[in-house]
Scaffold this active site. Structure first.
Site, mmCIF file in Angstrom:
data_model
loop_
_atom_site.group_PDB
_atom_site.id
_atom_site.type_symbol
_atom_site.label_atom_id
_atom_site.label_comp_id
_atom_site.label_asym_id
_atom_site.label_seq_id
_atom_site.Cartn_x
_atom_site.Cartn_y
_atom_site.Cartn_z
ATOM 1 N N LYS A 81 -44.938 -27.942 -36.601
ATOM 2 C CA LYS A 81 -43.651 -28.328 -37.197
ATOM 3 C C LYS A 81 -42.657 -28.668 -36.092
ATOM 4 O O LYS A 81 -42.581 -27.956 -35.080
ATOM 5 C CB LYS A 81 -43.117 -27.189 -38.077
ATOM 6 C CG LYS A 81 -41.875 -27.569 -38.885
ATOM 7 C CD LYS A 81 -41.415 -26.437 -39.805
ATOM 8 C CE LYS A 81 -40.180 -26.836 -40.611
ATOM 9 N NZ LYS A 81 -39.687 -25.749 -41.478
ATOM 10 N N SER B 202 -38.414 -26.930 -46.193
ATOM 11 C CA SER B 202 -38.244 -27.978 -45.218
ATOM 12 C C SER B 202 -39.527 -28.412 -44.529
ATOM 13 O O SER B 202 -39.574 -29.482 -43.944
ATOM 14 C CB SER B 202 -37.252 -27.513 -44.145
ATOM 15 O OG SER B 202 -37.789 -26.416 -43.416
ATOM 16 N N SER C 64 -39.271 -22.316 -46.702
ATOM 17 C CA SER C 64 -39.761 -23.593 -46.158
ATOM 18 C C SER C 64 -41.241 -23.635 -45.828
ATOM 19 O O SER C 64 -41.784 -24.705 -45.563
ATOM 20 C CB SER C 64 -38.967 -23.966 -44.911
ATOM 21 O OG SER C 64 -37.694 -24.416 -45.294
HETATM 22 N N1 GLN Z 1 -34.529 -24.657 -48.786
HETATM 23 C C1 GLN Z 1 -33.903 -23.604 -48.070
HETATM 24 C C2 GLN Z 1 -32.697 -24.127 -47.343
HETATM 25 O O1 GLN Z 1 -32.398 -25.253 -47.499
HETATM 26 C C3 GLN Z 1 -34.893 -22.963 -47.141
HETATM 27 C C4 GLN Z 1 -34.985 -23.598 -45.817
HETATM 28 C C5 GLN Z 1 -35.956 -22.942 -44.897
HETATM 29 O O2 GLN Z 1 -36.697 -22.035 -45.265
HETATM 30 N N2 GLN Z 1 -35.909 -23.377 -43.655
HETATM 31 O O3 GLN Z 1 -32.038 -23.444 -46.628
#
Ligand code: GLN
Length: 504
Positions: free
Chosen positions: A81, A156, A180
């Site tokens: 990632k 994400s 994410s």
């Molecule tokens: N969707 C969540 C956010 O926007 C989680 C993001 C994540 O786990 N990095 O913060």
């Protein structure tokens, strides 16, 4: 042959590599060919490191041929990632503000991969600074779900999940601040784990919210996830929140999985309203399966879980606004000079941040700065921290009755690209089921539990365990995977439509 190679699990590939049946160069070339054939449509990767990957693979093959004893995943390709720094590849965290930045060091997770002689294929797409649930907030364009290219792959870490689901890589890394790793796994029919907070080093991972961030593994099977988790876990003196203790082998937990007598709690607050009917149907079947496999299933209450998203969207922006202050055009990446006015450092910083950050990042910086400002601190940030404590206590109480908790991983299947991108609140609600684990620091996993009746798209079962007991996730998920794969006659990803391959 190369078509078969990309479909092997990491565990199978590792066996073939160890026996000499397949070389790492062949396996790596197969992954690279697949990336070049399908990634024009999927867009899982921001950077592909063909030459470096093949060079690593050749070196691993040479050492193996020379009779060297190699780590178990040596020569197995993996996608990383783009939130994790890599000294030989650009690292952008999905943002224009870091475009072209090549870090001078590797994240600890990346170091582990290299020390285990794994082959780094490249960097995967993500929402900018890991803010989002669909990968549409990437400054480099969205990733597409391999099950249906018009749909989101989750976020994400949509790039990592899509790369694995599209057979571009057998393994990938992820970061999970509010879901994410788990939400992308849920919507792509893959497996993803958010470890206990502090078990996997955060050093060299670009920070979103430091008290919530946790790095973790992404794969197509439970065993592969465990094998990668075993590689990346462990104490790191460079991360001040890293836990210093011995962890059991998660791969062993998978191999010895047995549910007899395991107490499973169904979280009452995460099974009803707001969850798509097809998600609920598969979840109810999964619960029946657990009972048949010998688990004692009961319903438990986590009364404060409904406030988790609200608390998270105060704590996360507060921490993010502070973490992102370092991106100012002075230290890293892009610098933009002001178009009008004097060329002062302040004007340069303002112009850099204006041009470098996307709308969601700016929204959260403003929200976080506001929540932390004098006069509002107690009312917003302080209040959210109290809610966080209540959620932690809910979990403590629940885990005094049961060994693990289960829920659906997400409220819906993959939605259409564009459907929520202009509606931040709708986007935030995708993480209702995943965020509580980050607030409490406990481990969580998403494992495929079938396809929703409405649209035939994959859905995931979330398993949560008390902090320090990640092995319990693997025990439960291994049994679910084994029983369901037997019932389906093949793994869930076997039902995904074939991707059109561009001519090679
Ligand atoms: N969707 C969540 C956010 O926007 C989680 C993001 C994540 O786990 N990095 O913060």
């Amino acid at each position: 042959m190369s078509e078969d190679l990309i479909r092997l699990t990491a565990a199978e590939l590792a066996d073939h590599l160890a026996s000499g049946e397949v070389s790492s160069v062949e396996a790596t070339q197969a992954s690279l060919d697949r990336i070049h054939a399908v990634d024009g449509e999927v867009h899982a990767f921001l950077h592909v490191a063909d030459k470096a990957a093949l060079a690593t693979a050749a070196e691993v093959d040479r050492r193996r041929a020379a009779g060297e004893e190699l780590p178990s995943l040596a020569g197995v390709p993996i996608a990383v990632k783009d939130v994790m720094t890599t000294k030989d590849m650009p690292t952008t965290s999905g943002s224009k503000i870091l475009e072209g930045w090549v870090p001078p060091y590797d994240a600890t997770v990346v170091e582990h991969l290299r020390n285990h002689d794994m082959v780094l294929l490249g960097k995967t797409n993500m929402d900018e600074f890991a803010m989002g649930s669909s990968t549409e907030y990437s400054a480099y364009g969205p990733t597409h779900n391999p099950w249906d290219l018009d749909r989101i792959p989750g976020g994400s870490g949509g790039g990592s999940a899509a790369a694995v689901a599209a057979f571009e890589a057998p393994l990938a890394t992820g970061s999970d601040t509010g879901g994410s790793i788990r939400f992308p796994a849920h919507v792509t029919g893959t497996v993803g784990v958010k470890p206990t907070y502090g078990q996997v080093s955060r050093w060299g991972a670009i920070a979103l919210a430091s008290s919530l961030d946790q790095m973790g593994p992404v794969a197509r099977t439970v065993l592969d996830t465990a094998l990668l988790h075993d590689v990346i876990k462990g104490h790191d003196p460079k991360d001040s929140t890293s836990i210093n203790r011995e962890w059991p082998s998660f791969a062993d937990a998978v191999r010895q999985a047995d549910l007899s007598g395991v107490r499973v709690g169904v979280i009452r607050q995460l099974t009803g309203e707001g969850f798509q009917a097809g998600v609920r149907a598969r979840f109810n079947e999964a619960v029946t399966l657990l009972t048949k496999a010998g688990a004692d299933v009961v319903e438990v209450d986590c009364p404060h879980i409904g406030s988790a998203v609200a608390a998270y969207y105060l704590i996360l922006p507060a921490e993010a606004s502070s973490n992102l202050a370092r991106f100012d055009g002075v230290r890293y990446g892009r610098r933009v000079m002001p178009e009008t006015g004097p060329e002062t450092v302040e004007n340069m910083m303002a112009a850099t941040r204006e041009a470098g950050f996307g709308p969601e990042v700016k929204r959260r910086i403003i929200l976080g700065t506001y929540a932390l400002s004098a006069g509002y601190y107690d009312q917003f940030y302080g209040q959210a921290q109290k809610v966080r404590t209540l959620i932690q206590r809910d979990f403590d109480a629940a885990f005094s009755q049961v060994d693990v908790l289960v829920s659906p991983t997400g409220p819906t299947t993959a939605f259409k690209l564009g459907a929520k991108v202009n509606d931040p609140l709708a986007m935030y609600l995708n993480d209702v089921a995943t965020i509580p684990a980050n607030l409490a620091g406990i481990p969580g996993m998403s494992v495929p539990m079938g396809r929703a009746d409405e649209d035939g798209l994959p859905v995931g079962l979330q398993v949560l365990a008390p902090a320090m007991h990640d092995e319990r996730l693997y025990t439960v998920a291994a049994v679910v995977e084994r029983e369901l794969t037997a019932a389906w006659g093949k793994p869930l990803l076997g039902f995904a439509p074939e991707l059109k391959e561009a001519s090679k």
